[in-house]
Each structure stands twice: as structure tokens, then as C-alpha cells.
Scaffold this active site. Structure first.
Site, PDB file in Angstrom:
ATOM      1  N   ARG A   3      -3.820 -10.029   4.531  1.00 47.51           N
ATOM      2  CA  ARG A   3      -4.192 -10.071   3.107  1.00 47.51           C
ATOM      3  C   ARG A   3      -2.988  -9.569   2.323  1.00 47.51           C
ATOM      4  NH1 ARG A   3      -6.295  -6.570  -0.610  1.00 47.51           N
ATOM      5  NH2 ARG A   3      -7.849  -7.399  -2.040  1.00 47.51           N
TER       6      ARG A   3
ATOM      7  N   LYS B 290       0.820  -1.219   0.000  1.00 43.65           N
ATOM      8  CA  LYS B 290       0.000   0.000   0.000  1.00 43.65           C
ATOM      9  C   LYS B 290       0.849   1.263   0.000  1.00 43.65           C
ATOM     10  CE  LYS B 290      -4.426  -1.730   1.076  1.00 43.65           C
ATOM     11  NZ  LYS B 290      -5.503  -1.970   2.010  1.00 43.65           N
TER      12      LYS B 290
HETATM   13  N1  HH2 Z   1      -7.497  -3.528   0.362  1.00 42.91           N
HETATM   14  C1  HH2 Z   1      -7.787  -3.530  -0.962  1.00 42.91           C
HETATM   15  C2  HH2 Z   1      -8.879  -4.245  -1.447  1.00 42.91           C
HETATM   16  N2  HH2 Z   1      -9.663  -4.963  -0.610  1.00 42.91           N
HETATM   17  N3  HH2 Z   1     -10.161  -5.743   1.557  1.00 42.91           N
HETATM   18  C3  HH2 Z   1      -9.897  -5.758   2.872  1.00 42.91           C
HETATM   19  N4  HH2 Z   1     -10.655  -6.478   3.711  1.00 42.91           N
HETATM   20  N5  HH2 Z   1      -8.844  -5.053   3.405  1.00 42.91           N
HETATM   21  C4  HH2 Z   1      -8.027  -4.302   2.625  1.00 42.91           C
HETATM   22  O1  HH2 Z   1      -7.109  -3.655   3.162  1.00 42.91           O
HETATM   23  C5  HH2 Z   1      -8.285  -4.256   1.225  1.00 42.91           C
HETATM   24  C6  HH2 Z   1      -9.386  -5.001   0.721  1.00 42.91           C
HETATM   25  C7  HH2 Z   1      -6.912  -2.765  -1.906  1.00 42.91           C
HETATM   26  O2  HH2 Z   1      -5.857  -3.565  -2.340  1.00 42.91           O
HETATM   27  P1  HH2 Z   1      -5.822  -4.385  -3.726  1.00 42.91           P
HETATM   28  O3  HH2 Z   1      -6.935  -5.366  -3.832  1.00 42.91           O
HETATM   29  O4  HH2 Z   1      -4.470  -4.969  -3.870  1.00 42.91           O
HETATM   30  O5  HH2 Z   1      -5.960  -3.253  -4.830  1.00 42.91           O
HETATM   31  P2  HH2 Z   1      -7.148  -2.815  -5.784  1.00 42.91           P
HETATM   32  O6  HH2 Z   1      -8.327  -2.453  -4.948  1.00 42.91           O
HETATM   33  O7  HH2 Z   1      -6.556  -1.624  -6.524  1.00 42.91           O
HETATM   34  O8  HH2 Z   1      -7.456  -3.972  -6.686  1.00 42.91           O
END
Ligand code: HH2
Length: 280
Positions: free
Chosen positions: A255, A221
Site C-alpha cells: 500500500r 511512515k
Molecule cells: N496505514 C494507514 C491507513 N490505512 N490500512 C492498512 N491495511 N495498512 C496500513 O498500514 C494502513 C492502512 C495510514 O496511512 P495513510 O492512509 O497514508 O494516512 P492517514 O491514516 O493519516 O490518512
């Protein structure tokens, strides 16, 4: 022992678990999106399990600030063929969505967990999950993805996030979702400055005292970029450090994108707890 009822599974959270991220998107901030490439998604899922993931989290809509929203049908079309292929892998499948219709469709296919960055606040979301045996992750977010990083503001971020999560857990319980199906998440980076994120990471033990297992998503992040100056594809070391701090603070699920590195770090952490049962 903390047991999480998670669809077809009972997850023992007395040792922390690794949730591997599988982004079926075309705009994820970490650049790992796999929209419409089912074969590659399955291959990455298998590689994540090989590397030590305990569960998989599939998302088909990026939550990055400025990301283009994905229509319901497209989200289902991206998820369904991958879910169908992954259901036989013998690990809990989580779907990261904030749309009740997507939740219903995925639960009908048999997924084990709904991961909702809106904490089931969308109309119909509580009912969609209540009628299943799936676990749910209720995450805190200030504002909405498009604008959440514009000017996040709190008097006391830890108290406000804690009280929000307590209220969402109460709403889930009232809707008929049993307490042993509920996971809470402070939502690192979702409407938070670096200082807010750090206060939450420091304060994780306070959130854990609420009694529900806590999930932490810190992997790659931007807060880690702010601290280290590293671009998103060079945040693996920072991500592992953050996952370790989350677990030390009482987090039970991390995660992550980088499963193998996280697994080794958590093995070291676990060994300090149990005395170590590993080879020299
Ligand atoms: N962060 C993201 C997406 N979903 N869900 C939970 N429970 N907690 C988190 O911190 C969280 C989440 C964002 O990360 P990522 O899926 O890698 O990116 P993107 O939303 O750009 O696909």
C-alpha cells in the site's frame, strides 16, 4: 498461484500488487488529503493507474494519532461521489474504513474490497462484509488511533500480531467470509515502536506462513523518518526500500503513495525471479 476474490475481480497474487493510496481526508499524516475535491481525486486515481497501480484504496478518515474522527455521514459523503466516478476504471476499488455503516454503503455502491484497520472488530462489521463478494484486509492495531502510540507494549510482537491475525481470520471465516477473500496486515505504525515495526518486517515470512496473502503499508511512515531523519515528503526512497523488503519477505500487496517508484523497484525484483523479460 494465489487468487484473491476481490468483488468484481480475481487478483492473481503470484506477482506482488501495488495498492495506491487515495486519501479523501483533510488530516492525513503524509499531507496528501483531498477532502471534498472529487475532480482532483479522480485525476490522482487516474495518474496512479497510469503509473502502474493495480488497485486503489480510498480513505476518508485519517488514522494519524490525534486526528479528528469523521462522522459516518461525512465519511460516506466524501467517499460516494469519488467511488461512483472510479468504478468504471476497471481496477479493484478498496475502501479504508472501520465503520460498518460506511462499509455497507460502499459495498452497496459496488466496491471490491474493505480495508479495515480494526480487522472487522466493530459490532456489525463482520456481517456487513460477509453478505458481499468483496475481499477484506484485516489489520492489526494495538489500542485505538488516538492513543495507540502512547506506550505500545508486547512480550513478543511477532507472535502476538500473528496470533491476533489468526483469530481475526478465524472470526471472518466463521462469519461466512471465504478464505480466498481474506488478506492480513501486521499494521506497521499502529501501536508499535520502531523496534516492533522492524521485528514485524523481519518476521514477515512467518506471518506469510499462515497461508493468507499479506499486505504491507509502510509508505512514508514515521518509522522511516526515524531511520533516515527525513521529513514525510522526503521518504520516497525509504518507502521504496521498505516496499521491496516487504515483498522479499513474502508480502503480496504493498500500500503506497509513490506508485511509479515502487513499480520500477518491483519490476527489478520480479526480473530477478523470472529471468527478466524487459528491454535493455
Ligand atoms: N496505514 C494507514 C491507513 N490505512 N490500512 C492498512 N491495511 N495498512 C496500513 O498500514 C494502513 C492502512 C495510514 O496511512 P495513510 O492512509 O497514508 O494516512 P492517514 O491514516 O493519516 O490518512
Amino acid at each position: 498461484m494465489t487468487l484473491l476474490v476481490c468483488g468484481r475481480f480475481r487478483l492473481d497474487l503470484s506477482a506482488p500488487k501495488i495498492m495506491a493510496i487515495l486519501n479523501l481526508t483533510d488530516g492525513s499524516f503524509s499531507g496528501d488529503g483531498l477532502a471534498d475535491n472529487v475532480g482532483e481525486a479522480v485525476r490522482r486515481a487516474e495518474a496512479a493507474l497510469e503509473a502502474g497501480a493495480d488497485m486503489l484504496d480510498l480513505g476518508a478518515e485519517s488514522t494519524r494519532p490525534g486526528a479528528v474522527p469523521v462522522p459516518v455521514e461525512m465519511e460516506i459523503d466524501r467517499l460516494a461521489p469519488v467511488v461512483e466516478r472510479l468504478l468504471g476504471l476497471g481496477v479493484p476499488l478498496s475502501v479504508d474504513t472501520m465503520k460498518p455503516r460506511v462499509m455497507q454503503a460502499m459495498l452497496a455502491l459496488g466496491v471490491d474490497m474493505i480495508n479495515d484497520i480494526m480487522a472487522l472488530r466493530a459490532p456489525g462489521a463482520l456481517a456487513a462484509v460477509a453478505g458481499s463478494r468483496a475481499a477484506v484486509c484485516l489489520m492489526h492495531m494495538q489500542g485505538e488511533p488516538r492513543t495507540m502510540q502512547d506506550r505500545p507494549h508486547y512480550q513478543d510482537v511477532l507472535a502476538e500480531v500473528g496470533s491476533f491475525l489468526g483469530m481475526r481470520a478465524a472470526a471472518a471465516l466463521a462469519a461466512g467470509i471465504a478464505g480466498d477473500r481474506i488478506v492480513l496486515d501486521p499494521g506497521f505504525g499502529f501501536g508499535k515502536t520502531l523496534d516492533h515495526n522492524l521485528a514485524l518486517l523481519r518476521g514477515l515470512p512467518v506471518l506469510v506462513q499462515g497461508g493468507f496473502p499479506v499486505l504491507a503499508g509502510l509508505s512514508r511512515k514515521s518509522m522511516l523518518g526515524q531511520i533516515t531523519g527525513q521529513p514525510v515528503d522526503a521518504r520516497i526512497h525509504a518507502s521504496v526500500a521498505a516496499a521491496l523488503l516487504a515483498v522479499e519477505g513474502g508480502g503480496r500487496i504493498v500500500r503506497v503513495h509513490d506508485v511509479a517508484a515502487t513499480r520500477d523497484a518491483l519490476k527489478v525484483w520480479q526480473a530477478t525471479r523470472t529471468g527478466g523479460e524487459c528491454e535493455a
